[in-house]
Design a protein around this motif. Structure first.
Motif, mmCIF file in Angstrom:
data_model
loop_
_atom_site.group_PDB
_atom_site.id
_atom_site.type_symbol
_atom_site.label_atom_id
_atom_site.label_comp_id
_atom_site.label_asym_id
_atom_site.label_seq_id
_atom_site.Cartn_x
_atom_site.Cartn_y
_atom_site.Cartn_z
ATOM 1 N N ASP A 174 -3.093 0.332 3.508
ATOM 2 C CA ASP A 174 -1.930 0.839 3.759
ATOM 3 C C ASP A 174 -0.892 0.422 2.777
ATOM 4 O OD1 ASP A 174 -2.121 -1.907 4.637
ATOM 5 O OD2 ASP A 174 -0.798 -1.543 6.435
ATOM 6 N N TRP A 175 -1.223 0.667 1.463
ATOM 7 C CA TRP A 175 -0.289 0.373 0.365
ATOM 8 C C TRP A 175 0.786 0.871 0.502
ATOM 9 C CZ3 TRP A 175 -0.613 -3.952 -2.185
ATOM 10 C CH2 TRP A 175 -1.857 -4.592 -2.596
ATOM 11 N N THR A 176 2.017 0.283 0.447
ATOM 12 C CA THR A 176 3.539 1.100 0.427
ATOM 13 C C THR A 176 4.314 0.373 -0.329
ATOM 14 O OG1 THR A 176 2.671 1.035 2.961
ATOM 15 C CG2 THR A 176 5.094 1.450 2.357
ATOM 16 N N ILE A 177 5.279 1.256 -0.932
ATOM 17 C CA ILE A 177 6.274 0.677 -1.646
ATOM 18 C C ILE A 177 7.420 0.227 -0.653
ATOM 19 C CG2 ILE A 177 8.116 1.148 -3.353
ATOM 20 C CD1 ILE A 177 6.426 2.857 -5.124
ATOM 21 N N ARG A 178 7.668 -1.173 -0.998
ATOM 22 C CA ARG A 178 8.764 -1.630 -0.090
ATOM 23 C C ARG A 178 10.163 -1.834 -0.831
ATOM 24 N NH1 ARG A 178 7.607 -0.098 5.015
ATOM 25 N NH2 ARG A 178 5.702 -1.396 5.653
ATOM 26 N N GLU A 182 5.039 -3.661 -3.714
ATOM 27 C CA GLU A 182 4.180 -2.949 -3.020
ATOM 28 C C GLU A 182 3.396 -4.104 -1.943
ATOM 29 O OE1 GLU A 182 4.513 -0.877 -7.106
ATOM 30 O OE2 GLU A 182 3.092 -2.579 -6.469
ATOM 31 N N THR A 183 3.054 -3.556 -0.692
ATOM 32 C CA THR A 183 2.529 -4.595 -0.092
ATOM 33 C C THR A 183 1.280 -3.728 0.809
ATOM 34 O OG1 THR A 183 3.818 -3.882 2.166
ATOM 35 C CG2 THR A 183 4.526 -5.661 0.677
ATOM 36 N N LEU A 243 -1.320 -8.740 1.388
ATOM 37 C CA LEU A 243 -1.122 -8.640 0.157
ATOM 38 C C LEU A 243 0.191 -8.096 -0.518
ATOM 39 C CD1 LEU A 243 -4.687 -7.423 -1.048
ATOM 40 C CD2 LEU A 243 -3.815 -10.178 -1.159
ATOM 41 N N TYR A 244 0.805 -8.940 -1.596
ATOM 42 C CA TYR A 244 1.983 -8.214 -2.172
ATOM 43 C C TYR A 244 1.819 -8.115 -3.884
ATOM 44 C CZ TYR A 244 3.926 -10.314 2.045
ATOM 45 O OH TYR A 244 3.864 -10.413 3.399
ATOM 46 N N VAL A 245 2.389 -6.969 -4.227
ATOM 47 C CA VAL A 245 2.040 -6.697 -5.646
ATOM 48 C C VAL A 245 3.630 -6.428 -6.362
ATOM 49 C CG1 VAL A 245 1.427 -5.117 -7.303
ATOM 50 C CG2 VAL A 245 -0.096 -5.734 -5.743
ATOM 51 N N ALA A 246 3.909 -7.033 -7.289
ATOM 52 C CA ALA A 246 5.113 -7.032 -8.104
ATOM 53 C C ALA A 246 4.536 -6.130 -9.278
ATOM 54 C CB ALA A 246 5.958 -8.290 -8.276
ATOM 55 N N ALA A 252 2.022 -2.080 6.824
ATOM 56 C CA ALA A 252 2.170 -2.998 5.501
ATOM 57 C C ALA A 252 3.359 -4.031 5.770
ATOM 58 C CB ALA A 252 2.280 -2.320 4.426
ATOM 59 N N PRO A 253 3.228 -5.073 4.975
ATOM 60 C CA PRO A 253 4.434 -6.350 5.492
ATOM 61 C C PRO A 253 5.614 -5.450 4.869
ATOM 62 C CG PRO A 253 2.584 -7.072 4.795
ATOM 63 C CD PRO A 253 2.166 -5.706 4.691
ATOM 64 N N THR A 254 6.784 -6.106 5.349
ATOM 65 C CA THR A 254 8.192 -5.620 4.773
ATOM 66 C C THR A 254 8.856 -6.695 3.934
ATOM 67 O OG1 THR A 254 9.156 -6.164 6.855
ATOM 68 C CG2 THR A 254 8.607 -3.799 6.784
#
Length: 452
Positions: free
Chosen positions: A402-406, A392-393, A377-380, A23-25
Protein backbone atom coordinates in the motif's frame (compact mmCIF):
# COMPACT_ATOMS: atom_id res chain seq x y z
CA UNK A 1 -36.74 -4.95 3.18
CA UNK A 2 -34.70 -3.36 0.43
CA UNK A 3 -33.83 -0.46 2.70
CA UNK A 4 -32.66 -2.90 5.40
CA UNK A 5 -30.47 -4.79 2.94
CA UNK A 6 -28.87 -1.57 1.70
CA UNK A 7 -28.20 -0.39 5.24
CA UNK A 8 -26.80 -3.77 6.26
CA UNK A 9 -24.59 -3.89 3.17
CA UNK A 10 -23.36 -0.38 3.86
CA UNK A 11 -22.48 -1.42 7.40
CA UNK A 12 -20.52 -4.43 6.14
CA UNK A 13 -18.63 -2.32 3.60
CA UNK A 14 -17.81 0.24 6.27
CA UNK A 15 -16.48 -2.51 8.54
CA UNK A 16 -14.39 -3.89 5.70
CA UNK A 17 -13.08 -0.42 4.96
CA UNK A 18 -12.06 0.05 8.57
CA UNK A 19 -10.26 -3.30 8.55
CA UNK A 20 -8.17 -2.53 5.48
CA UNK A 21 -4.59 -1.74 6.55
CA UNK A 22 -3.35 1.73 5.80
CA UNK A 23 0.15 2.93 5.15
CA UNK A 24 1.61 4.81 8.15
CA UNK A 25 1.14 8.54 8.36
CA UNK A 26 3.69 11.19 9.33
CA UNK A 27 3.12 14.43 11.19
CA UNK A 28 5.69 17.22 11.23
CA UNK A 29 7.39 17.86 14.57
CA UNK A 30 10.09 20.34 13.57
CA UNK A 31 12.75 21.21 11.02
CA UNK A 32 16.12 22.35 12.29
CA UNK A 33 18.93 23.87 10.25
CA UNK A 34 22.10 21.82 10.57
CA UNK A 35 24.19 24.35 8.61
CA UNK A 36 23.94 27.19 6.12
CA UNK A 37 27.58 26.73 5.11
CA UNK A 38 27.54 23.32 3.42
CA UNK A 39 29.78 22.52 0.47
CA UNK A 40 28.05 23.67 -2.71
CA UNK A 41 30.01 21.83 -5.41
CA UNK A 42 27.64 19.74 -7.56
CA UNK A 43 29.09 16.67 -9.30
CA UNK A 44 27.61 13.34 -10.40
CA UNK A 45 24.21 15.01 -9.86
CA UNK A 46 24.76 15.36 -6.11
CA UNK A 47 26.59 17.09 -3.28
CA UNK A 48 29.34 15.86 -0.96
CA UNK A 49 26.68 16.09 1.76
CA UNK A 50 23.80 13.68 1.26
CA UNK A 51 24.55 10.59 -0.83
CA UNK A 52 22.77 7.25 -0.52
CA UNK A 53 25.92 5.27 0.23
CA UNK A 54 26.72 7.22 3.42
CA UNK A 55 26.43 4.59 6.12
CA UNK A 56 25.82 6.63 8.17
CA UNK A 57 25.45 10.38 7.59
CA UNK A 58 23.00 10.83 10.48
CA UNK A 59 22.63 8.44 13.42
CA UNK A 60 21.21 8.26 16.95
CA UNK A 61 22.94 6.51 19.87
CA UNK A 62 22.05 6.66 23.57
CA UNK A 63 19.57 9.50 23.12
CA UNK A 64 21.96 11.72 21.17
CA UNK A 65 21.86 12.35 17.45
CA UNK A 66 24.95 12.91 15.28
CA UNK A 67 25.21 14.33 11.75
CA UNK A 68 28.30 14.98 9.61
CA UNK A 69 28.86 17.46 6.79
CA UNK A 70 31.53 19.24 4.78
CA UNK A 71 31.54 23.00 5.07
CA UNK A 72 32.24 25.34 2.17
CA UNK A 73 35.87 25.75 3.27
CA UNK A 74 36.49 22.00 2.95
CA UNK A 75 36.50 20.96 6.61
CA UNK A 76 34.81 17.98 8.22
CA UNK A 77 32.09 19.03 10.67
CA UNK A 78 30.33 16.79 13.18
CA UNK A 79 27.25 18.03 15.02
CA UNK A 80 25.34 16.48 17.89
CA UNK A 81 22.20 17.21 19.86
CA UNK A 82 20.44 15.63 22.80
CA UNK A 83 17.03 14.30 21.84
CA UNK A 84 14.21 15.03 21.68
CA UNK A 85 14.70 18.78 21.28
CA UNK A 86 18.24 19.84 22.16
CA UNK A 87 20.07 22.39 20.02
CA UNK A 88 22.75 21.29 17.58
CA UNK A 89 26.33 21.72 18.81
CA UNK A 90 28.97 21.66 16.10
CA UNK A 91 32.67 20.85 16.09
CA UNK A 92 34.91 21.62 13.12
CA UNK A 93 38.03 19.57 12.38
CA UNK A 94 40.40 22.04 10.75
CA UNK A 95 43.60 19.97 10.64
CA UNK A 96 42.49 18.38 7.36
CA UNK A 97 41.09 20.30 4.42
CA UNK A 98 39.74 18.81 1.22
CA UNK A 99 40.11 20.38 -2.19
CA UNK A 100 37.65 17.87 -3.67
CA UNK A 101 34.41 18.76 -5.37
CA UNK A 102 33.60 15.09 -5.96
CA UNK A 103 30.26 14.04 -4.44
CA UNK A 104 31.59 10.51 -3.84
CA UNK A 105 33.83 11.92 -1.10
CA UNK A 106 31.20 11.89 1.64
CA UNK A 107 31.61 11.49 5.41
CA UNK A 108 30.46 8.27 7.08
CA UNK A 109 29.95 7.93 10.84
CA UNK A 110 30.57 4.71 12.74
CA UNK A 111 30.00 4.28 16.47
CA UNK A 112 31.53 1.38 18.39
CA UNK A 113 29.08 0.35 21.13
CA UNK A 114 31.76 -1.52 23.09
CA UNK A 115 33.95 1.50 23.89
CA UNK A 116 31.87 4.50 22.75
CA UNK A 117 34.36 5.70 20.15
CA UNK A 118 33.10 7.69 17.15
CA UNK A 119 34.75 6.83 13.82
CA UNK A 120 34.79 9.04 10.73
CA UNK A 121 35.77 7.93 7.20
CA UNK A 122 35.84 10.65 4.56
CA UNK A 123 37.19 12.13 1.32
CA UNK A 124 37.76 8.79 -0.37
CA UNK A 125 37.00 8.02 -4.03
CA UNK A 126 39.41 5.61 -5.70
CA UNK A 127 42.05 7.21 -3.52
CA UNK A 128 43.86 6.77 -0.25
CA UNK A 129 41.77 6.07 2.84
CA UNK A 130 41.12 8.94 5.26
CA UNK A 131 39.91 8.18 8.76
CA UNK A 132 39.99 9.33 12.35
CA UNK A 133 38.42 8.25 15.63
CA UNK A 134 37.47 9.85 18.92
CA UNK A 135 38.43 9.15 22.49
CA UNK A 136 36.64 6.29 24.19
CA UNK A 137 33.27 7.03 25.79
CA UNK A 138 32.42 10.04 23.65
CA UNK A 139 29.23 8.37 22.38
CA UNK A 140 28.36 6.23 25.42
CA UNK A 141 28.76 9.00 28.02
CA UNK A 142 28.41 12.16 25.91
CA UNK A 143 27.56 14.42 28.83
CA UNK A 144 30.93 13.66 30.41
CA UNK A 145 32.95 14.89 27.42
CA UNK A 146 33.48 18.34 25.96
CA UNK A 147 32.32 18.54 22.35
CA UNK A 148 35.60 19.84 20.95
CA UNK A 149 37.95 18.95 18.12
CA UNK A 150 40.62 17.67 20.49
CA UNK A 151 38.33 14.73 21.28
CA UNK A 152 39.43 13.27 17.91
CA UNK A 153 42.80 11.82 16.97
CA UNK A 154 44.88 12.52 13.90
CA UNK A 155 43.88 11.62 10.35
CA UNK A 156 45.05 8.13 9.36
CA UNK A 157 45.51 6.61 5.88
CA UNK A 158 45.10 2.96 6.93
CA UNK A 159 43.58 0.82 9.67
CA UNK A 160 46.14 -1.99 9.68
CA UNK A 161 49.28 -2.81 7.74
CA UNK A 162 47.08 -3.67 4.75
CA UNK A 163 47.28 -1.07 1.97
CA UNK A 164 44.28 1.21 1.55
CA UNK A 165 45.70 3.25 -1.31
CA UNK A 166 42.73 2.92 -3.70
CA UNK A 167 39.45 2.64 -1.81
CA UNK A 168 35.88 4.01 -1.98
CA UNK A 169 32.53 3.80 -0.14
CA UNK A 170 33.37 3.17 3.53
CA UNK A 171 30.35 1.66 5.31
CA UNK A 172 30.31 1.15 9.09
CA UNK A 173 27.98 -1.29 10.86
CA UNK A 174 27.90 -2.71 14.39
CA UNK A 175 27.30 -6.23 15.67
CA UNK A 176 24.89 -6.41 18.64
CA UNK A 177 27.79 -7.57 20.85
CA UNK A 178 29.46 -4.16 20.41
CA UNK A 179 31.92 -5.01 17.63
CA UNK A 180 32.22 -2.34 14.91
CA UNK A 181 32.98 -3.40 11.35
CA UNK A 182 33.80 -1.62 8.11
CA UNK A 183 33.15 -2.71 4.54
CA UNK A 184 34.95 -0.80 1.81
CA UNK A 185 35.65 -1.18 -1.90
CA UNK A 186 39.19 -1.61 -3.16
CA UNK A 187 39.91 -0.93 -6.82
CA UNK A 188 37.76 1.21 -9.10
CA UNK A 189 34.39 1.31 -10.84
CA UNK A 190 34.06 -1.69 -13.13
CA UNK A 191 36.88 -3.65 -11.48
CA UNK A 192 36.90 -3.78 -7.69
CA UNK A 193 36.48 -5.92 -4.58
CA UNK A 194 34.77 -5.52 -1.21
CA UNK A 195 36.90 -6.06 1.90
CA UNK A 196 36.06 -6.27 5.59
CA UNK A 197 37.68 -4.85 8.73
CA UNK A 198 36.75 -5.32 12.39
CA UNK A 199 37.27 -3.06 15.42
CA UNK A 200 37.59 -4.67 18.87
CA UNK A 201 39.46 -3.76 22.05
CA UNK A 202 40.55 -0.44 20.59
CA UNK A 203 42.19 -1.82 17.44
CA UNK A 204 41.29 -2.75 13.87
CA UNK A 205 41.87 -6.17 12.27
CA UNK A 206 41.75 -6.97 8.56
CA UNK A 207 39.41 -9.91 7.87
CA UNK A 208 39.96 -9.97 4.11
CA UNK A 209 38.18 -9.76 0.79
CA UNK A 210 34.57 -10.92 0.91
CA UNK A 211 33.28 -10.04 -2.58
CA UNK A 212 35.60 -10.61 -5.54
CA UNK A 213 34.98 -8.48 -8.62
CA UNK A 214 38.43 -7.97 -10.09
CA UNK A 215 38.76 -11.63 -11.09
CA UNK A 216 35.66 -11.14 -13.23
CA UNK A 217 36.54 -7.62 -14.40
CA UNK A 218 33.52 -6.04 -12.67
CA UNK A 219 32.56 -4.75 -9.23
CA UNK A 220 29.79 -5.05 -6.68
CA UNK A 221 27.93 -1.96 -5.51
CA UNK A 222 26.32 -2.54 -2.11
CA UNK A 223 22.73 -1.54 -1.43
CA UNK A 224 23.65 -2.02 2.22
CA UNK A 225 25.28 -4.27 4.79
CA UNK A 226 23.88 -4.69 8.30
CA UNK A 227 23.00 -7.07 11.10
CA UNK A 228 19.68 -8.25 12.34
CA UNK A 229 19.34 -9.22 16.00
CA UNK A 230 16.33 -11.44 15.74
CA UNK A 231 17.50 -14.90 14.72
CA UNK A 232 17.42 -17.55 17.49
CA UNK A 233 20.84 -18.80 16.39
CA UNK A 234 22.36 -15.33 16.70
CA UNK A 235 22.65 -12.11 14.66
CA UNK A 236 22.88 -12.50 10.91
CA UNK A 237 24.85 -10.15 8.67
CA UNK A 238 22.98 -9.36 5.44
CA UNK A 239 24.46 -7.82 2.30
CA UNK A 240 22.82 -7.00 -1.04
CA UNK A 241 24.37 -5.58 -4.18
CA UNK A 242 24.20 -5.00 -7.90
CA UNK A 243 27.08 -5.59 -10.31
CA UNK A 244 28.58 -3.19 -12.83
CA UNK A 245 30.50 -4.59 -15.77
CA UNK A 246 32.27 -1.39 -16.84
CA UNK A 247 32.55 2.18 -15.62
CA UNK A 248 29.28 2.90 -17.50
CA UNK A 249 26.33 2.81 -15.08
CA UNK A 250 24.14 1.40 -17.86
CA UNK A 251 25.93 -1.94 -17.28
CA UNK A 252 24.53 -2.26 -13.74
CA UNK A 253 22.52 -5.48 -13.53
CA UNK A 254 20.68 -7.87 -11.22
CA UNK A 255 20.10 -8.08 -7.47
CA UNK A 256 22.45 -10.30 -5.43
CA UNK A 257 22.28 -11.39 -1.79
CA UNK A 258 24.32 -13.25 0.82
CA UNK A 259 24.32 -13.55 4.60
CA UNK A 260 26.72 -14.60 7.33
CA UNK A 261 26.23 -16.24 10.73
CA UNK A 262 29.77 -15.57 11.97
CA UNK A 263 30.47 -11.86 11.53
CA UNK A 264 31.38 -12.15 7.88
CA UNK A 265 33.86 -15.01 8.12
CA UNK A 266 31.77 -17.39 6.02
CA UNK A 267 28.86 -16.59 3.70
CA UNK A 268 25.64 -18.31 2.68
CA UNK A 269 23.42 -17.78 -0.32
CA UNK A 270 19.69 -17.11 -0.03
CA UNK A 271 19.00 -20.85 0.20
CA UNK A 272 21.25 -21.11 3.28
CA UNK A 273 24.16 -22.95 1.66
CA UNK A 274 27.70 -21.94 2.69
CA UNK A 275 29.28 -20.68 -0.53
CA UNK A 276 32.25 -18.51 0.46
CA UNK A 277 34.90 -17.71 3.05
CA UNK A 278 36.25 -14.20 3.55
CA UNK A 279 39.91 -13.97 2.60
CA UNK A 280 40.48 -17.40 1.08
CA UNK A 281 37.37 -17.97 -1.05
CA UNK A 282 35.31 -14.77 -1.35
CA UNK A 283 31.88 -14.40 -2.89
CA UNK A 284 32.04 -14.19 -6.68
CA UNK A 285 30.40 -10.85 -7.46
CA UNK A 286 27.97 -12.09 -10.13
CA UNK A 287 27.65 -15.77 -9.22
CA UNK A 288 24.41 -17.35 -10.41
CA UNK A 289 23.74 -18.88 -6.97
CA UNK A 290 23.83 -15.40 -5.41
CA UNK A 291 21.48 -13.71 -7.89
CA UNK A 292 18.01 -13.36 -6.38
CA UNK A 293 16.32 -11.17 -9.00
CA UNK A 294 17.15 -10.67 -12.65
CA UNK A 295 17.47 -7.05 -13.80
CA UNK A 296 19.12 -6.66 -17.18
CA UNK A 297 21.71 -4.15 -18.29
CA UNK A 298 20.39 -0.95 -19.90
CA UNK A 299 17.45 -0.85 -17.45
CA UNK A 300 18.43 2.42 -15.76
CA UNK A 301 19.26 0.50 -12.56
CA UNK A 302 21.10 2.83 -10.23
CA UNK A 303 23.65 1.40 -7.84
CA UNK A 304 23.71 1.77 -4.04
CA UNK A 305 20.18 2.81 -3.26
CA UNK A 306 19.25 1.35 0.15
CA UNK A 307 18.71 -1.75 2.30
CA UNK A 308 17.14 -2.39 5.71
CA UNK A 309 16.34 -5.48 7.80
CA UNK A 310 13.16 -5.56 9.90
CA UNK A 311 12.45 -7.14 13.29
CA UNK A 312 11.31 -10.37 11.65
CA UNK A 313 14.66 -10.69 9.87
CA UNK A 314 13.13 -9.79 6.50
CA UNK A 315 15.57 -8.06 4.17
CA UNK A 316 14.18 -5.07 2.25
CA UNK A 317 15.93 -3.47 -0.71
CA UNK A 318 15.00 -0.17 -2.31
CA UNK A 319 16.07 -0.02 -5.93
CA UNK A 320 15.01 2.02 -8.93
CA UNK A 321 14.99 1.13 -12.60
CA UNK A 322 12.75 1.15 -15.65
CA UNK A 323 9.25 -0.37 -15.35
CA UNK A 324 8.91 -3.89 -16.72
CA UNK A 325 7.00 -2.75 -19.81
CA UNK A 326 9.48 -0.02 -20.76
CA UNK A 327 12.03 -0.78 -23.49
CA UNK A 328 15.68 -1.02 -22.52
CA UNK A 329 17.73 2.13 -22.92
CA UNK A 330 21.55 2.16 -23.11
CA UNK A 331 21.61 5.90 -22.34
CA UNK A 332 21.71 5.79 -18.54
CA UNK A 333 20.83 9.45 -18.01
CA UNK A 334 17.84 9.16 -20.31
CA UNK A 335 16.71 5.89 -18.72
CA UNK A 336 16.74 7.46 -15.27
CA UNK A 337 14.12 9.99 -16.38
CA UNK A 338 11.47 7.26 -16.33
CA UNK A 339 12.93 4.90 -13.72
CA UNK A 340 10.63 4.14 -10.78
CA UNK A 341 11.22 3.05 -7.19
CA UNK A 342 10.97 -0.71 -6.71
CA UNK A 343 10.71 -2.58 -3.40
CA UNK A 344 12.32 -6.03 -3.14
CA UNK A 345 12.04 -8.19 -0.04
CA UNK A 346 13.01 -11.68 1.11
CA UNK A 347 10.64 -13.77 3.20
CA UNK A 348 12.87 -15.28 5.87
CA UNK A 349 10.92 -18.52 6.33
CA UNK A 350 10.29 -19.43 2.68
CA UNK A 351 13.45 -17.69 1.40
CA UNK A 352 11.33 -16.39 -1.50
CA UNK A 353 12.03 -12.91 -2.88
CA UNK A 354 9.22 -10.53 -3.83
CA UNK A 355 9.01 -7.41 -5.98
CA UNK A 356 6.62 -4.44 -5.81
CA UNK A 357 6.76 -1.66 -8.37
CA UNK A 358 5.79 1.79 -7.14
CA UNK A 359 4.83 4.76 -9.32
CA UNK A 360 7.37 7.08 -7.69
CA UNK A 361 10.02 8.79 -9.85
CA UNK A 362 13.45 10.01 -8.74
CA UNK A 363 15.34 10.82 -11.93
CA UNK A 364 19.04 11.02 -10.98
CA UNK A 365 18.44 10.97 -7.21
CA UNK A 366 18.35 7.97 -4.85
CA UNK A 367 16.17 7.19 -1.85
CA UNK A 368 16.64 5.71 1.61
CA UNK A 369 14.44 2.96 3.08
CA UNK A 370 13.95 2.45 6.83
CA UNK A 371 11.75 0.43 9.18
CA UNK A 372 9.93 1.22 12.44
CA UNK A 373 9.45 -1.05 15.47
CA UNK A 374 6.31 -2.54 13.91
CA UNK A 375 8.03 -3.40 10.62
CA UNK A 376 6.31 -0.68 8.61
CA UNK A 377 8.47 0.86 5.91
CA UNK A 378 9.38 4.49 5.21
CA UNK A 379 11.18 5.92 2.20
CA UNK A 380 12.66 9.39 1.82
CA UNK A 381 13.33 10.08 -1.83
CA UNK A 382 14.19 13.06 -3.97
CA UNK A 383 13.29 14.08 -7.49
CA UNK A 384 16.16 15.82 -9.22
CA UNK A 385 13.84 17.33 -11.83
CA UNK A 386 11.24 18.88 -9.53
CA UNK A 387 13.68 19.40 -6.61
CA UNK A 388 11.06 18.00 -4.27
CA UNK A 389 11.50 15.57 -1.41
CA UNK A 390 8.90 12.88 -0.81
CA UNK A 391 8.09 10.62 2.12
CA UNK A 392 6.47 7.33 1.09
CA UNK A 393 5.23 4.67 3.51
CA UNK A 394 3.90 1.10 3.39
CA UNK A 395 2.38 -1.08 6.12
CA UNK A 396 3.51 -4.50 7.25
CA UNK A 397 -0.16 -5.51 7.48
CA UNK A 398 -0.60 -5.05 3.72
CA UNK A 399 2.54 -6.99 2.87
CA UNK A 400 4.06 -3.61 1.95
CA UNK A 401 1.79 -3.21 -1.06
CA UNK A 402 0.00 0.00 0.00
CA UNK A 403 2.79 2.43 -0.86
CA UNK A 404 1.52 5.98 -0.38
CA UNK A 405 3.10 9.43 -0.60
CA UNK A 406 2.63 11.08 2.79
CA UNK A 407 4.58 14.29 2.20
CA UNK A 408 5.93 16.34 -0.69
CA UNK A 409 8.17 19.34 -0.09
CA UNK A 410 8.35 22.52 -2.08
CA UNK A 411 10.97 22.67 -4.89
CA UNK A 412 13.86 23.28 -2.50
CA UNK A 413 15.63 19.91 -1.98
CA UNK A 414 18.41 18.16 -3.90
CA UNK A 415 20.91 15.29 -3.71
CA UNK A 416 19.97 12.19 -1.66
CA UNK A 417 18.03 12.44 1.62
CA UNK A 418 19.28 10.26 4.48
CA UNK A 419 17.18 8.67 7.23
CA UNK A 420 18.32 8.19 10.82
CA UNK A 421 17.50 4.47 10.95
CA UNK A 422 18.15 4.01 14.65
CA UNK A 423 15.90 6.86 15.74
CA UNK A 424 12.97 5.59 13.68
CA UNK A 425 13.32 2.01 14.88
CA UNK A 426 13.83 2.76 18.57
CA UNK A 427 11.97 6.06 19.11
CA UNK A 428 9.35 6.16 16.36
CA UNK A 429 10.59 9.47 14.94
CA UNK A 430 11.50 9.82 11.27
CA UNK A 431 14.55 12.11 11.05
CA UNK A 432 15.66 13.08 7.55
CA UNK A 433 18.97 14.73 6.61
CA UNK A 434 17.79 16.89 3.69
CA UNK A 435 20.21 19.06 1.68
CA UNK A 436 18.59 22.07 0.05
CA UNK A 437 19.15 22.97 -3.56
CA UNK A 438 22.40 24.88 -3.84
CA UNK A 439 24.04 22.79 -1.12
CA UNK A 440 24.74 25.47 1.47
CA UNK A 441 21.75 24.73 3.72
CA UNK A 442 21.09 21.30 5.21
CA UNK A 443 17.89 20.69 7.15
CA UNK A 444 17.03 17.89 9.54
CA UNK A 445 13.32 17.18 9.35
CA UNK A 446 11.63 15.37 12.26
CA UNK A 447 8.33 13.55 11.76
CA UNK A 448 6.11 11.72 14.23
CA UNK A 449 4.96 8.41 12.76
CA UNK A 450 1.67 6.62 13.27
CA UNK A 451 0.31 3.35 11.92
CA UNK A 452 -3.20 1.94 12.01
Amino acid sequence: MAIYVKVALASVLAAVSIAVPAAPTVTAISTTVLTTNGRTALTYTGYMNGESFQQDGIVTVNGWQYAAFWDQDGYVNLSRRQLPSGAWANLRLTDYRTTSTDSHNTISIGIAPADGTIHLAFDTHSSVFRYRKSVAGLATTPGAHAWTADRFGAVQSSLTSTSMAVVTYPQFFAHPDGTLQLAIRTGVSGTGDEVLYEYRAGAWTYLGEFIDGTTYNNNAYLFGIEYDNFDPSGPLLHVTWTVRETSDAATNHDLFYAYSKDKGRTWRNSAGTVVATTGSNPLASAAANLKVWGIGQNRGLINQESQVVDAAGIVHVLASHLPAAAPSNPDFTSARETAVLVHYWRDKESKVWHQTYTPFLERSARGDIAVDANDNLYVASGDSSTRKLHIETASRASGWTDWTIRYTSGPVCYSDPLIDHQRLRSLGVLSIFAPRYGGSQIDVQDWRTQSS
